[in-house]
Design a protein around this motif. Structure first.
Motif, short mmCIF file in Angstrom:
data_model
loop_
_atom_site.label_atom_id
_atom_site.label_comp_id
_atom_site.label_asym_id
_atom_site.label_seq_id
_atom_site.Cartn_x
_atom_site.Cartn_y
_atom_site.Cartn_z
N ARG A 112 24.05 0.43 -50.04
CA ARG A 112 22.81 0.10 -49.56
C ARG A 112 22.91 -1.08 -49.42
O ARG A 112 22.50 -1.61 -50.71
CB ARG A 112 22.18 0.88 -48.95
CG ARG A 112 20.49 1.00 -48.68
CD ARG A 112 19.55 1.52 -48.52
NE ARG A 112 19.99 3.42 -48.04
CZ ARG A 112 19.02 4.09 -48.63
NH1 ARG A 112 17.92 3.63 -49.07
NH2 ARG A 112 19.34 5.56 -48.08
N MET A 113 21.93 -2.22 -48.19
CA MET A 113 21.15 -3.28 -48.70
C MET A 113 19.91 -3.52 -48.11
O MET A 113 20.35 -2.75 -46.61
CB MET A 113 21.95 -4.22 -48.26
CG MET A 113 23.16 -4.06 -46.96
SD MET A 113 23.61 -5.91 -46.92
CE MET A 113 22.65 -7.17 -46.75
N VAL A 114 19.40 -4.13 -48.42
CA VAL A 114 18.01 -4.74 -47.49
C VAL A 114 18.14 -6.53 -47.23
O VAL A 114 17.72 -7.16 -48.55
CB VAL A 114 16.41 -4.29 -48.41
CG1 VAL A 114 15.41 -4.62 -47.47
CG2 VAL A 114 16.51 -2.85 -48.77
N ALA A 115 18.36 -6.65 -46.44
CA ALA A 115 18.23 -7.92 -46.14
C ALA A 115 17.47 -8.42 -45.10
O ALA A 115 17.19 -7.66 -44.68
CB ALA A 115 20.28 -8.35 -45.25
N GLN A 116 17.00 -9.81 -44.86
CA GLN A 116 16.25 -10.71 -44.28
C GLN A 116 16.71 -11.76 -43.87
O GLN A 116 17.42 -12.23 -44.78
CB GLN A 116 15.04 -10.96 -44.49
CG GLN A 116 13.69 -12.20 -43.40
CD GLN A 116 12.70 -11.65 -43.82
OE1 GLN A 116 12.33 -11.16 -45.86
NE2 GLN A 116 11.63 -11.60 -43.21
N ALA A 117 16.99 -12.46 -42.83
CA ALA A 117 17.57 -14.10 -42.31
C ALA A 117 15.79 -15.05 -42.21
O ALA A 117 14.36 -14.66 -41.74
CB ALA A 117 17.61 -13.33 -40.31
N CYS A 135 12.70 -12.03 -32.98
CA CYS A 135 13.35 -11.79 -33.70
C CYS A 135 13.60 -11.41 -34.76
O CYS A 135 12.67 -10.45 -34.82
CB CYS A 135 13.33 -13.36 -33.92
SG CYS A 135 15.19 -13.73 -35.10
N PHE A 136 15.49 -10.65 -34.83
CA PHE A 136 14.85 -9.88 -36.51
C PHE A 136 14.81 -10.61 -37.49
O PHE A 136 14.77 -9.52 -38.81
CB PHE A 136 16.63 -9.34 -36.52
CG PHE A 136 17.42 -10.67 -36.24
CD1 PHE A 136 17.89 -11.23 -37.87
CD2 PHE A 136 17.69 -11.38 -35.62
CE1 PHE A 136 18.64 -12.48 -37.56
CE2 PHE A 136 18.92 -12.05 -35.31
CZ PHE A 136 19.02 -12.59 -36.46
N CYS A 137 14.59 -11.42 -37.53
CA CYS A 137 13.65 -12.54 -38.45
C CYS A 137 12.65 -12.04 -38.62
O CYS A 137 12.31 -12.31 -40.18
CB CYS A 137 14.29 -13.69 -38.42
SG CYS A 137 12.62 -15.12 -36.92
N PHE A 138 12.06 -11.45 -37.98
CA PHE A 138 10.45 -11.05 -38.40
C PHE A 138 10.45 -10.75 -39.03
O PHE A 138 9.05 -9.72 -40.14
CB PHE A 138 9.77 -10.68 -37.05
CG PHE A 138 9.17 -11.62 -35.96
CD1 PHE A 138 9.65 -13.25 -36.83
CD2 PHE A 138 9.26 -11.65 -34.40
CE1 PHE A 138 9.43 -13.61 -35.70
CE2 PHE A 138 9.18 -12.35 -33.97
CZ PHE A 138 9.04 -13.83 -33.92
N TRP A 151 21.20 -7.50 -33.60
CA TRP A 151 20.32 -7.52 -33.04
C TRP A 151 19.37 -8.97 -32.17
O TRP A 151 20.29 -9.97 -32.00
CB TRP A 151 18.71 -8.22 -34.47
CG TRP A 151 19.07 -6.83 -35.37
CD1 TRP A 151 18.37 -6.17 -35.21
CD2 TRP A 151 19.64 -7.15 -36.64
NE1 TRP A 151 18.31 -4.98 -36.33
CE2 TRP A 151 18.95 -6.23 -37.52
CE3 TRP A 151 20.21 -8.06 -37.42
CZ2 TRP A 151 19.97 -5.41 -38.82
CZ3 TRP A 151 20.94 -7.63 -39.02
CH2 TRP A 151 20.57 -6.47 -39.71
N PRO A 152 18.56 -8.80 -30.82
CA PRO A 152 18.23 -10.00 -29.82
C PRO A 152 17.63 -10.57 -30.83
O PRO A 152 16.45 -10.40 -31.78
CB PRO A 152 17.53 -8.92 -29.21
CG PRO A 152 16.52 -8.01 -29.96
CD PRO A 152 17.77 -7.54 -30.53
#
Length: 190
Positions: A112-117, A135-138, A151-152
């Motif tokens: 499992r991983m937790v990530a952010q853009a 945005c998925f970056c939020f 993700w949109p």
């Protein structure tokens, strides 16, 4: 009158009341629409009504600058062993026009991983005029091993963007939060 006869009479009255309630409920929607059309108090039905002289059923967005087109290019970088890419490489939009693009992500790890853009823009002056509505970056995302997601990114480019800018590159760097990730590349030592 016997008890049995009174019960049948009561059952008949209850059946008539139940049938009347059903008929009233069934007729309520057309009755409500007729009253609202007659009085004009239902603002939801105003959009459905044909108004003389109204050519368009939906209002035109007057903030869209149709005199110019901007190419928005999409880029994806990742700091870790996973797949991350835009669904399409570029779109043509008018300033003020809403556009949506999908990004695809797949966790190829066995954990499992937790990530952010984190987004970046080129030219840098475009960042102040690139308004992301969704945005998925939020936020951070948790992905299970092998999980894939789309993700949109919904955005509008402010019409006040300089006319010199005809191309904007939106680049995302996707990295793991709180986990191990590859070391940053070493630069030349001075």
């Amino acid at each position: 009158m016997g008890l049995r006869a009174e019960n049948r009479k009561m059952l008949g009255k209850l059946a008539v009341v139940a049938a009347g309630m059903f008929a009233f409920g069934y007729a309520l929607i057309p009755l409500y629409q007729a009253i609202c059309d007659a009085t004009g108090i239902n603002i939801l039905s105003l959009a459905q009504r044909q108004v003389p002289g109204n050519a368009a059923a939906t209002p035109v967005n007057t903030q869209v600058d149709r005199s110019r087109t901007i190419t928005v290019e999409f880029d994806a970088n990742s700091r870790g062993p996973w797949e991350f890419k835009p669904g399409q490489r570029s779109v043509q939009v008018h300033p003020g026009e809403l556009a949506t693009v999908m990004y695809e992500f797949r966790n190829v790890q066995n954990r499992r991983m937790v990530a952010q853009a984190i987004p970046s823009y080129a030219p840098s002056q475009a960042g102040a005029h690139f308004n992301k509505l969704q945005c998925f970056c939020f936020e951070q995302h948790t992905l299970e091993p092998g999980e894939s997601r789309q993700w949109p990114v919904a955005f509008v480019i402010d019409p006040r963007l300089s006319r010199d800018v005809t191309t904007i590159t939106l680049s995302y760097t996707f990295f793991e939060v709180g986990g191990s990730f590859p070391a940053a590349p070493k630069g030349p030592s001075t």
